[in-house]
Every structure is written in C-alpha cells, then in structure tokens.
Design a protein around this motif. Structure first.
Motif, PDB file in Angstrom:
ATOM      1  N   ARG A 234       0.835  -1.195   0.000  1.00 10.43           N
ATOM      2  CA  ARG A 234       0.000   0.000   0.000  1.00 10.43           C
ATOM      3  C   ARG A 234       0.875   1.252   0.000  1.00 10.43           C
ATOM      4  O   ARG A 234       1.861   1.326   0.732  1.00 10.43           O
ATOM      5  CB  ARG A 234      -0.917   0.023   1.214  1.00 10.43           C
ATOM      6  N   VAL A 235       0.491   2.215  -0.820  1.00 15.00           N
ATOM      7  CA  VAL A 235       1.231   3.468  -0.918  1.00 15.00           C
ATOM      8  C   VAL A 235       0.378   4.576  -0.326  1.00 15.00           C
ATOM      9  O   VAL A 235      -0.805   4.735  -0.677  1.00 15.00           O
ATOM     10  CB  VAL A 235       1.587   3.794  -2.385  1.00 15.00           C
ATOM     11  N   TYR A 236       0.978   5.341   0.597  1.00 13.20           N
ATOM     12  CA  TYR A 236       0.321   6.496   1.206  1.00 13.20           C
ATOM     13  C   TYR A 236       1.052   7.744   0.727  1.00 13.20           C
ATOM     14  O   TYR A 236       2.252   7.899   0.960  1.00 13.20           O
ATOM     15  CB  TYR A 236       0.359   6.398   2.735  1.00 13.20           C
ATOM     16  N   GLY A 237       0.324   8.627   0.003  1.00 13.51           N
ATOM     17  CA  GLY A 237       0.950   9.777  -0.634  1.00 13.51           C
ATOM     18  C   GLY A 237       0.781  11.059   0.147  1.00 13.51           C
ATOM     19  O   GLY A 237      -0.327  11.375   0.607  1.00 13.51           O
ATOM     20  N   LEU A 238       1.870  11.812   0.289  1.00 11.66           N
ATOM     21  CA  LEU A 238       1.855  13.139   0.904  1.00 11.66           C
ATOM     22  C   LEU A 238       2.251  14.148  -0.159  1.00 11.66           C
ATOM     23  O   LEU A 238       3.360  14.081  -0.707  1.00 11.66           O
ATOM     24  CB  LEU A 238       2.847  13.214   2.073  1.00 11.66           C
ATOM     25  N   ASN A 239       1.352  15.094  -0.474  1.00 12.47           N
ATOM     26  CA  ASN A 239       1.613  16.089  -1.512  1.00 12.47           C
ATOM     27  C   ASN A 239       1.431  17.486  -0.923  1.00 12.47           C
ATOM     28  O   ASN A 239       0.307  17.936  -0.729  1.00 12.47           O
ATOM     29  CB  ASN A 239       0.664  15.875  -2.695  1.00 12.47           C
ATOM     30  N   PRO A 240       2.541  18.197  -0.647  1.00 21.25           N
ATOM     31  CA  PRO A 240       2.420  19.542  -0.086  1.00 21.25           C
ATOM     32  C   PRO A 240       2.169  20.620  -1.133  1.00 21.25           C
ATOM     33  O   PRO A 240       2.069  21.800  -0.781  1.00 21.25           O
ATOM     34  CB  PRO A 240       3.781  19.746   0.586  1.00 21.25           C
ATOM     35  N   ALA A 241       2.058  20.254  -2.420  1.00 23.50           N
ATOM     36  CA  ALA A 241       1.900  21.253  -3.478  1.00 23.50           C
ATOM     37  C   ALA A 241       0.606  21.053  -4.253  1.00 23.50           C
ATOM     38  O   ALA A 241       0.482  21.513  -5.380  1.00 23.50           O
ATOM     39  CB  ALA A 241       3.092  21.204  -4.433  1.00 23.50           C
ATOM     40  N   GLN A 242      -0.362  20.387  -3.671  1.00 24.01           N
ATOM     41  CA  GLN A 242      -1.634  20.142  -4.366  1.00 24.01           C
ATOM     42  C   GLN A 242      -2.341  21.444  -4.719  1.00 24.01           C
ATOM     43  O   GLN A 242      -2.956  21.561  -5.773  1.00 24.01           O
ATOM     44  CB  GLN A 242      -2.542  19.279  -3.478  1.00 24.01           C
ATOM     45  N   PHE A 243      -2.248  22.449  -3.854  1.00 22.54           N
ATOM     46  CA  PHE A 243      -3.034  23.659  -4.041  1.00 22.54           C
ATOM     47  C   PHE A 243      -2.192  24.800  -4.605  1.00 22.54           C
ATOM     48  O   PHE A 243      -2.339  25.949  -4.229  1.00 22.54           O
ATOM     49  CB  PHE A 243      -3.663  24.079  -2.705  1.00 22.54           C
ATOM     50  N   GLY A 244      -1.263  24.449  -5.505  1.00 21.24           N
ATOM     51  CA  GLY A 244      -0.477  25.500  -6.160  1.00 21.24           C
ATOM     52  C   GLY A 244      -1.267  26.184  -7.258  1.00 21.24           C
ATOM     53  O   GLY A 244      -2.465  25.984  -7.428  1.00 21.24           O
ATOM     54  N   VAL A 245      -0.576  26.988  -8.051  1.00 22.93           N
ATOM     55  CA  VAL A 245      -1.213  27.776  -9.107  1.00 22.93           C
ATOM     56  C   VAL A 245      -1.131  27.011 -10.422  1.00 22.93           C
ATOM     57  O   VAL A 245      -0.094  26.471 -10.785  1.00 22.93           O
ATOM     58  CB  VAL A 245      -0.517  29.143  -9.254  1.00 22.93           C
ATOM     59  N   GLY A 246      -2.240  26.935 -11.124  1.00 28.51           N
ATOM     60  CA  GLY A 246      -2.232  26.345 -12.463  1.00 28.51           C
ATOM     61  C   GLY A 246      -2.896  24.998 -12.498  1.00 28.51           C
ATOM     62  O   GLY A 246      -2.890  24.245 -11.531  1.00 28.51           O
TER      63      GLY A 246
END
Length: 330
Positions: A234-246
């Motif tokens: 199982r892969v658990y993803g952390l994305n700190p840039a989901q709410f960027g511009v574009g």
C-alpha cells in the motif's frame, strides 16, 4: 539437558565422606560406652531382635535421606541448567519512507521525518527503511527494527533537510540521472527495497513528493503504483503542493491520488497553511491498524536455570527425615 559444573563433584564427595565418618564414629562411641554383662540373654529375646531391626531400618532410611538431601543441595548449588531450541515468532509490519529530495521538498520533508522520529519510539514490531530520490534513487538505510538506529538516521535526515547540517553527503547519489523529481523511478525503487517478496507481510510505503516532475523517468507514477499493487504494497501519498497555481498542478495531484489509491492506500493533500504532522500520524495509525504478519525468526539456543526438581527433592527429603529423626530419638 541438565548441566552441572564439574568442580562441584569433589566437594559433594568430601561432604558425603565426612557425614558417613561422623555417623559411624557416633555409632561406635555409643556401642563402646554402655558395657552390659551377659547381654547375649537380652539380645536373644524376640522383642529385642524386632526392635533392633526396626532401629536399623529407620537408621538406614534416615542416613539415605541425609545423603540424598546433601546431593540435592549440592546439585542445586551447582545451578543446573537446561538448553532448548527456541523458534521465536514476532508480528511484523514493513514501512519504507520514500522521499523526494528536490529543493522544493526539503522543508516539508524535515517536518515529516521529525514526526516519524517521534512516532517510531512507540513502534513494536515494525521495520522501517528509507529511500530518497531526485533524478536517481538511493537507499539511506534498509528495513530494520533497531529503533535507536532508525532515530539516529531520521535525525540526520532532518538536519540535512532543514539545512542545519552542512553535510551534503546525505544527498549523494540522488543527482546521477537526468531531470528532477523522477517520481515513478523513486517509487519503483522503494517497491524493490522490500526483502523476502515471497513471504506474506504487511508492507507500506509513505511517499512524499510535490509532483514537480522534470524529465523522462523509466516508470511513470502509475506504472510504479502498479508494481506496488502487484506485490500487495500500500502506498500512502503526501503532496504539499496540491493547491499551487495552475491546472497542471491539479492534474499531477489527481494522477498521484489515483495511483496511490489504486494500491488501497490514501492520498493527503497538504495546503500551504498546514503541516504534515496530522497526515503522518494518520498514516501510521492506518498502517498499524492493518493485521501484522507473524514471522518466524531463526532458531536460537536458550539456556536457563532449572533447579525446580532438585529443590522439590530436597524439601521432600526434609519432610520425610523429620518423623524418622523423632522415631530414632524415642
């Protein structure tokens, strides 16, 4: 198998010899101290003969009990031990920290490893490993349940991520390819970092990346997630840039979310005002809620003191000797 120290045997023999000598000497003194004329008339009586037989039998039994008691105490003093083969089992979960170390991820990674370091102190049975990647991937340390070592490695990583350490060797080997943040290649390396693939285990990957792919990886994130799903990881993803511009950020985030959720994992989008602390804690809770796999470790010999039998024999000897001593005194 019981083991008795050899140097105790001569001591036991000496003690037994002294006891026998004292008993025989005492008996001779008693026989010589009471001269009686015409004693043969007394000893010829049937009642005397029966009493003498009973006395001798009681004395022999008491002597045997004394000798047995001495032997039992000597054996107990020698600390008999037993050696047995133990096939220990432990329940296990494997977790790989898979971290994008491109420049835009360093401060966020510092938060992640700090939380992981604190949570790892409460682990019991989990094995932790760490892989970092940029244009190429490097294994920082393999799966291990040596939590002191894990804490030291995570502390080193935290110092490197927040620039409090000038040691750039931590990132050595992550710049040998072309491009930056080759996420699929990094995830594929993390999948291949699990050992003993043929054995059933609870395996998880914590993937930390902002999805800013630059270059052509050998694996897309979708293909790498397929490798993980095939192996039950199982892969658990952390994305700190989901709410960027574009809209490109949105598409990359959606692709990452779809990839990790295809492995039955979870996706966590961290906005600019938040931190990854809660997300990491939730991931660890999810990982620990899964049933751990029972693993059999290599057999090992276990030695332990086993004085129970001889101590019980000594106590039984004392219990039998007391009434015999009372009878002899009469």
């Amino acid at each position: 198998m019981a083991l008795i120290q050899g140097w105790m045997l001569p001591i036991v023999a000496v003690v037994l010899g002294v006891v026998l000598w004292l008993l025989l000497r005492h008996r001779r003194r008693r026989a010589a101290a009471v001269p009686v004329a015409h004693s043969e008339r007394l000893t010829a009586l049937p009642g005397y003969a029966a009493a003498l037989r009973r006395y001798r039998i009681t004395l022999a039994a008491a002597l045997a009990l004394v000798l047995g008691l001495v032997v039992a105490l000597a054996v107990a003093a020698a600390r008999p031990t037993s050696i047995s083969a133990l096939d220990p089992q432990k329940r296990n979960r494997d977790i790989i920290l898979c971290m994008d170390v491109s420049g835009s991820m360093l401060s966020f990674n510092a938060e992640v490893v700090d939380v992981f370091e604190r949570l790892a102190r409460g682990f019991n049975g989990e094995r932790i490993g760490m892989v970092i990647f940029n244009s190429s991937a490097v294994q920082v340390f393999p799966l291990t349940d040596d939590y002191q070592f894990v804490a030291e490695q995570l502390a080193t990583a935290g110092r490197a991520f927040d620039f409090s350490s000038s040691d750039i060797e931590f990132f050595a080997g992550t710049f040998t390819g072309t491009g930056s943040s080759l996420i699929g290649d990094g995830l594929a390396t993390c999948v291949n970092s699990f050992d003993q693939k043929g054995q059933p285990r609870t395996r998880s990957i914590v993937l930390s990346t902002d999805n800013r792919l630059a270059g052509r990886p050998l694996y897309t994130i979708t293909e790498a997630a397929g490798l993980a799903g095939r192996d039950g990881i199982r892969v658990y993803g952390l994305n700190p840039a989901q709410f960027g511009v574009g809209s490109g950020r949105d598409r990359a985030g959606a692709q990452m979310q779809q990839a990790v959720e295809s492995t039955n994992g979870d996706y966590y989008a961290i906005d600019d005002s938040g931190t990854g602390d809660d997300a990491v804690a939730q991931i660890i809770a999810r990982v620990q809620s899964r049933e751990a796999t029972a693993l059999t470790s290599a057999p090992r010999a276990v030695a332990g003191d086993r004085p129970d039998g001889v101590l019980v024999a000594a106590l039984l000897g004392v219990a039998l000797l007391l009434p015999l001593a009372w009878r002899l005194r009469r």
